[in-house]
Structure formats: C-alpha cells, structure tokens
Design a protein around this motif. Structure first.
Motif, PDB file in Angstrom:
ATOM      1  N   VAL A   1       1.582  11.431  -5.779  1.00  0.00           N
ATOM      2  CA  VAL A   1       2.155  12.433  -6.869  1.00  0.00           C
ATOM      3  C   VAL A   1       1.658  12.616  -8.053  1.00  0.00           C
ATOM      4  O   VAL A   1       1.611  13.626  -8.497  1.00  0.00           O
ATOM      5  CB  VAL A   1       3.699  11.977  -6.851  1.00  0.00           C
ATOM      6  CG1 VAL A   1       4.274  12.851  -7.951  1.00  0.00           C
ATOM      7  CG2 VAL A   1       4.438  11.707  -5.731  1.00  0.00           C
ATOM      8  N   LEU A   2       0.994  11.646  -8.458  1.00  0.00           N
ATOM      9  CA  LEU A   2       0.403  11.829  -9.900  1.00  0.00           C
ATOM     10  C   LEU A   2      -1.003  12.588  -9.834  1.00  0.00           C
ATOM     11  O   LEU A   2      -1.442  13.408 -10.594  1.00  0.00           O
ATOM     12  CB  LEU A   2      -0.167  10.144 -10.314  1.00  0.00           C
ATOM     13  CG  LEU A   2       0.904   9.220 -10.970  1.00  0.00           C
ATOM     14  CD1 LEU A   2       0.406   7.873 -11.144  1.00  0.00           C
ATOM     15  CD2 LEU A   2       1.612   9.770 -12.052  1.00  0.00           C
ATOM     16  N   ASN A   3      -1.551  12.499  -8.518  1.00  0.00           N
ATOM     17  CA  ASN A   3      -2.806  13.252  -8.269  1.00  0.00           C
ATOM     18  C   ASN A   3      -2.249  14.578  -8.225  1.00  0.00           C
ATOM     19  O   ASN A   3      -3.070  15.538  -8.762  1.00  0.00           O
ATOM     20  CB  ASN A   3      -3.528  12.855  -7.038  1.00  0.00           C
ATOM     21  CG  ASN A   3      -4.897  13.694  -6.793  1.00  0.00           C
ATOM     22  OD1 ASN A   3      -5.684  13.745  -7.505  1.00  0.00           O
ATOM     23  ND2 ASN A   3      -4.624  14.244  -5.485  1.00  0.00           N
TER      24      ASN A   3
ATOM     25  N   PRO B   1       0.991  -1.134  -0.227  1.00  0.00           N
ATOM     26  CA  PRO B   1      -0.056   0.057   0.004  1.00  0.00           C
ATOM     27  C   PRO B   1       0.676   1.283  -0.073  1.00  0.00           C
ATOM     28  O   PRO B   1       0.363   2.208  -0.556  1.00  0.00           O
ATOM     29  CB  PRO B   1      -0.738  -0.024   1.403  1.00  0.00           C
ATOM     30  CG  PRO B   1      -0.763  -1.762   1.612  1.00  0.00           C
ATOM     31  CD  PRO B   1       0.553  -1.970   1.200  1.00  0.00           C
ATOM     32  N   GLU B   2       1.924   0.995   0.780  1.00  0.00           N
ATOM     33  CA  GLU B   2       2.750   2.303   0.658  1.00  0.00           C
ATOM     34  C   GLU B   2       3.478   2.787  -0.561  1.00  0.00           C
ATOM     35  O   GLU B   2       3.126   3.861  -1.111  1.00  0.00           O
ATOM     36  CB  GLU B   2       4.056   2.008   1.781  1.00  0.00           C
ATOM     37  CG  GLU B   2       3.851   2.006   3.263  1.00  0.00           C
ATOM     38  CD  GLU B   2       3.244   0.474   3.560  1.00  0.00           C
ATOM     39  OE1 GLU B   2       2.569   0.442   4.555  1.00  0.00           O
ATOM     40  OE2 GLU B   2       3.039  -0.346   2.724  1.00  0.00           O
ATOM     41  N   ARG B   3       3.845   1.946  -1.475  1.00  0.00           N
ATOM     42  CA  ARG B   3       4.176   2.218  -2.855  1.00  0.00           C
ATOM     43  C   ARG B   3       3.145   2.728  -3.541  1.00  0.00           C
ATOM     44  O   ARG B   3       3.332   3.782  -4.311  1.00  0.00           O
ATOM     45  CB  ARG B   3       4.748   0.868  -3.412  1.00  0.00           C
ATOM     46  CG  ARG B   3       6.316   0.332  -2.771  1.00  0.00           C
ATOM     47  CD  ARG B   3       6.640  -0.881  -3.412  1.00  0.00           C
ATOM     48  NE  ARG B   3       7.766  -1.446  -3.030  1.00  0.00           N
ATOM     49  CZ  ARG B   3       8.145  -2.565  -3.081  1.00  0.00           C
ATOM     50  NH1 ARG B   3       7.727  -3.439  -4.123  1.00  0.00           N
ATOM     51  NH2 ARG B   3       9.134  -3.211  -2.515  1.00  0.00           N
ATOM     52  N   PHE B   4       1.861   2.111  -3.305  1.00  0.00           N
ATOM     53  CA  PHE B   4       1.023   2.459  -4.253  1.00  0.00           C
ATOM     54  C   PHE B   4       0.530   3.997  -3.963  1.00  0.00           C
ATOM     55  O   PHE B   4       0.187   4.903  -4.839  1.00  0.00           O
ATOM     56  CB  PHE B   4      -0.416   1.418  -4.338  1.00  0.00           C
ATOM     57  CG  PHE B   4      -1.590   2.001  -4.910  1.00  0.00           C
ATOM     58  CD1 PHE B   4      -1.467   1.636  -6.247  1.00  0.00           C
ATOM     59  CD2 PHE B   4      -2.572   2.518  -4.442  1.00  0.00           C
ATOM     60  CE1 PHE B   4      -2.646   1.627  -7.101  1.00  0.00           C
ATOM     61  CE2 PHE B   4      -3.769   2.910  -5.163  1.00  0.00           C
ATOM     62  CZ  PHE B   4      -3.720   2.248  -6.436  1.00  0.00           C
ATOM     63  N   PHE B   5       0.308   4.149  -2.572  1.00  0.00           N
ATOM     64  CA  PHE B   5      -0.004   5.438  -2.126  1.00  0.00           C
ATOM     65  C   PHE B   5       0.756   6.705  -2.687  1.00  0.00           C
ATOM     66  O   PHE B   5       0.534   7.778  -3.055  1.00  0.00           O
ATOM     67  CB  PHE B   5      -0.239   5.356  -0.689  1.00  0.00           C
ATOM     68  CG  PHE B   5      -0.858   6.780   0.094  1.00  0.00           C
ATOM     69  CD1 PHE B   5      -2.022   6.995  -0.183  1.00  0.00           C
ATOM     70  CD2 PHE B   5       0.275   7.464   0.624  1.00  0.00           C
ATOM     71  CE1 PHE B   5      -2.513   8.413   0.412  1.00  0.00           C
ATOM     72  CE2 PHE B   5      -0.227   8.771   1.355  1.00  0.00           C
ATOM     73  CZ  PHE B   5      -1.653   9.106   0.964  1.00  0.00           C
TER      74      PHE B   5
END
Length: 237
Positions: A183-185, A174-178
């Motif tokens: 950043v993309l958001n 979850p940490e990597r995905f978040f």
C-alpha cells in the motif's frame, strides 16, 4: 421531540467545545451522556449496508464523533475512553466503502477521533489499536479513500509504525509486512501524478529506517517464504 432536542444539544456542544477545555470531563462524568452518544452512533448501523445514510443523519453522528474526539484528546479521559472500548463503535464506519459525501464525512470524522488518540504518543493507545486490528482498516482507506481520508489514515499508520511495538507487530509476519509495504508503494507512485505535501511527509516519516534490523528481518522472512513456495511448486510439478 426528544430526538430533535438531543440533536440540537449535540450540535450546540460542538459549537461551544473550543470555549470549554474541560468539556471532555463534563461529558464523561455526567450521568447518561456517554450512553446517549453511543446510542446515536449505533442507531445508524442499519443504514450502512445497504447504503442509505442521509446527509442529516450523517451530520448528527459526526457531531457525536466530534464530542468523542474531545474525550480522545483529553489526557484525563483518554484512558477511560480506551478502557470502555469506545473506538470499536467507530470501526463499522471505517469499514464502509460507499463514496457518497455522507459516508466520506462519516469516515473522515471517525479517522479524526483515532488520529486524536495517536497524537498523544501513548503506548497504551498503540497497544489498543493493534489488538483491535486498526491497520487493515487504515490500509483500505489509504487505497480507496479520498485525498483527505488518505492523509489522516496514513498519519495514523505513521504513528503506529514509529512506535517500537507497532513496528514489531508489522514485522512479525511476512504477510503483514508485505500488506503495508504494498500500500505504501502504491501511495508513493500516486504522488508522482498528484503530490500531496501532508501525505508525502507522512510517507517520509514511515520510510525512515528507525528500526532497520526489524525491516531486514522481514525481508528475510519474505525471501524464506518465497523459497518455500518455489520448493512446494517443484514438488507438485
């Protein structure tokens, strides 16, 4: 005298590289050339912190990076380039935060080398970049870099995410995905004020649901982590 002659040689090679498609082969197989290129890169490490890089030094090293980019681009030298772990010599440049033109030029040219690697769509390139933690460096530049640096860093991330192994890596925790999604958001929101066609195109490619099951899994991981945190806070209370 010797350093000045070496600098002139690097500059002349950069100017002539488009006329010699196999320049990468000559660079790689000529005795001592790669060592000389790496020596130039290492020589400016002490100038990175505290920031004391001059425009002349930055220009010379960027000429070296341009020659390394030809090695990264050529199909016959790319694997050697990775096996020698040469991209690692560029990571200190990507990790700098100074906003001066010299440092930005250095970061942008270093990103260009990595960008040439990922253009090949070679699984070995993606594997190498994942193992050497390129994603946090790209995310930092996407947050704080200039517009052009953001474009190249986002392109690199795009090529990683659109590879199945790259997407699996990001969705493993979850940490990597978040970290990536945050950043993309932020970038997507910035595009509302100052849109960039190239950056928007990369963001669109990244957001395409090419592996929806992996994204759904990551969302479930995030929800599970949230429940654990809430439960822990309840116990402490």
């Amino acid at each position: 005298k010797i350093p000045s002659k070496r600098e002139n040689a690097f500059s002349n090679l950069c100017q002539q590289k488009d006329y010699y498609p196999d320049l990468a082969l000559y660079l790689w197989h000529s005795v001592g050339t790669i060592a000389a290129l790496l020596q130039e890169i290492i020589s400016i490490y002490p100038l990175l912190s505290p920031p004391s890089l001059t425009a002349q030094k930055a220009n010379n090293v960027c000429n070296v990076l341009t020659l390394l980019q030809s090695l990264a681009s050529h199909s016959d030298t790319r694997s050697y380039f990775l096996q020698a772990h040469i991209p690692l010599f560029l990571y200190p440049f990507l990790n700098t935060i100074s906003k001066s033109k010299s440092f930005e030029y250095l970061r942008l040219t270093s990103l260009g080398v990595i960008g040439s690697l990922v253009k090949a769509d070679d699984p070995q390139v993606i594997k190498f970049l994942l193992q050497t933690e390129i994603i946090p460096l790209c995310l930092r530049i996407m947050e704080r870099g200039t517009d052009l640096s953001k474009v190249v860093a986002t392109f690199i991330l795009q090529k990683i995410i659109t590879d199945s192994e790259g997407l699996n890596y990001i969705c493993q925790t979850p940490e990597r995905f978040f970290a990536v999604s945050t950043v993309l958001n932020t970038l997507a929101q910035q595009q509302q004020q100052a849109p960039s066609q190239r950056l928007l195109l990369s963001l669109i490619h990244i957001s395409e649901p090419t592996r929806p099951e992996r994204v759904q899994y990551s969302v479930l991981c995030l929800r599970k982590k949230k429940k654990l945190i809430v439960a822990k806070l309840g116990q402490e209370g």
